[in-house]
Design a protein around this motif. Structure first.
Motif, mmCIF file in Angstrom:
data_model
loop_
_atom_site.group_PDB
_atom_site.id
_atom_site.type_symbol
_atom_site.label_atom_id
_atom_site.label_comp_id
_atom_site.label_asym_id
_atom_site.label_seq_id
_atom_site.Cartn_x
_atom_site.Cartn_y
_atom_site.Cartn_z
ATOM 1 N N ASN A 118 41.233 44.770 47.817
ATOM 2 C CA ASN A 118 39.982 45.483 47.554
ATOM 3 C C ASN A 118 38.900 44.893 48.453
ATOM 4 O O ASN A 118 39.042 43.815 49.022
ATOM 5 N N GLN A 119 37.814 45.632 48.589
ATOM 6 C CA GLN A 119 36.784 45.263 49.558
ATOM 7 C C GLN A 119 36.145 43.916 49.255
ATOM 8 O O GLN A 119 35.853 43.140 50.160
ATOM 9 N N LYS A 120 35.915 43.606 47.994
ATOM 10 C CA LYS A 120 35.293 42.337 47.618
ATOM 11 C C LYS A 120 36.191 41.162 48.019
ATOM 12 O O LYS A 120 35.727 40.190 48.624
ATOM 13 N N GLU A 121 37.480 41.247 47.681
ATOM 14 C CA GLU A 121 38.422 40.178 48.042
ATOM 15 C C GLU A 121 38.529 40.027 49.556
ATOM 16 O O GLU A 121 38.582 38.913 50.077
ATOM 17 N N ALA A 139 36.252 40.774 51.834
ATOM 18 C CA ALA A 139 35.024 40.143 52.347
ATOM 19 C C ALA A 139 35.073 38.638 52.103
ATOM 20 O O ALA A 139 34.713 37.849 52.986
ATOM 21 N N ASP A 140 35.531 38.231 50.923
ATOM 22 C CA ASP A 140 35.639 36.801 50.612
ATOM 23 C C ASP A 140 36.612 36.107 51.565
ATOM 24 O O ASP A 140 36.326 35.034 52.082
ATOM 25 N N GLU A 162 29.723 39.028 54.391
ATOM 26 C CA GLU A 162 29.077 39.755 53.308
ATOM 27 C C GLU A 162 29.783 41.095 53.090
ATOM 28 O O GLU A 162 30.296 41.693 54.042
ATOM 29 N N THR A 163 29.778 41.556 51.849
ATOM 30 C CA THR A 163 30.422 42.829 51.527
ATOM 31 C C THR A 163 29.804 43.973 52.323
ATOM 32 O O THR A 163 30.521 44.851 52.814
ATOM 33 N N ASP A 221 38.675 51.375 37.792
ATOM 34 C CA ASP A 221 37.394 50.901 38.303
ATOM 35 C C ASP A 221 36.914 51.863 39.387
ATOM 36 O O ASP A 221 37.344 51.775 40.537
ATOM 37 N N ARG A 231 34.218 52.071 40.997
ATOM 38 C CA ARG A 231 33.442 51.497 42.105
ATOM 39 C C ARG A 231 34.301 50.751 43.105
ATOM 40 O O ARG A 231 33.954 50.674 44.275
ATOM 41 N N ALA A 232 35.412 50.190 42.662
ATOM 42 C CA ALA A 232 36.255 49.378 43.548
ATOM 43 C C ALA A 232 37.118 50.269 44.439
ATOM 44 O O ALA A 232 37.559 51.341 44.021
#
Length: 159
Positions: free
Chosen positions: A52-55, A57-58, A63-64, A88, A90-91
């Motif tokens: 997923n995008q958050k993971e 980016a981390d 930054e996301t 989800d 949004r994810a």
């Protein structure tokens, strides 16, 4: 040379080598229509199962919002797709298209080639030592960052 001066020189040389590697790899991937940021993202997605995008980016340490722009570009190129995550709204999961998989394989080979060129002529035992030193430096950075995060926020006011 003092110990302090030598430590400074080591850090300067490490940063210089890092910049040169990035510049060399960037020049290679540009021949394939990618930027360094897009190539790194493409490789990371290829090495993970539908991140997923958050993971993502981390893992890329960006930054996301920056990642979203990179993914937009890769999507425009037809190299990745965003899929909704069940449960989800949004994810979004990021997955490679077949074209993205093929290009990721080429970019991976390019990365291996750059690594061979950069490390050519360095004996295996020296590479092992350097790897250990770099790992320890990374641990020290993480430790220092953790200690810094624990400090009270700076208000900008002088006592």
């Amino acid at each position: 040379m003092t110990d302090t001066a030598q430590r400074f020189e080591i850090l300067e040389e490490t940063a210089r080598v890092s910049r040169k590697i990035r510049t060399l790899f960037d020049a290679r991937v540009r021949e394939r229509g990618l930027t360094l940021a897009r190539a790194r993202t493409l490789l990371r997605v290829a090495r993970c199962e539908a991140a997923n995008q958050k993971e993502l980016a981390d893992e890329l340490e960006i930054e996301t919002a920056t990642l979203v722009r990179i993914i937009d570009g890769l999507e425009t190129q037809g190299l990745i797709e965003r899929h909704e995550v069940e449960g989800d709204r949004r994810a979004k999961q990021v997955v490679l298209t077949s074209e993205g998989e093929a290009l990721a394989d080429v970019v991976d080979l390019m990365a291996v080639q750059v690594g061979k060129e950069v490390l050519a002529g360095i004996p295996r035992h020296e590479l092992r030592s350097a790897h250990g030193i770099l790992r320890k430096m990374a641990e020290n950075i993480e430790s220092a960052a953790g200690r810094f995060a624990e400090l009270e926020p700076v208000t900008g006011k002088q006592p």
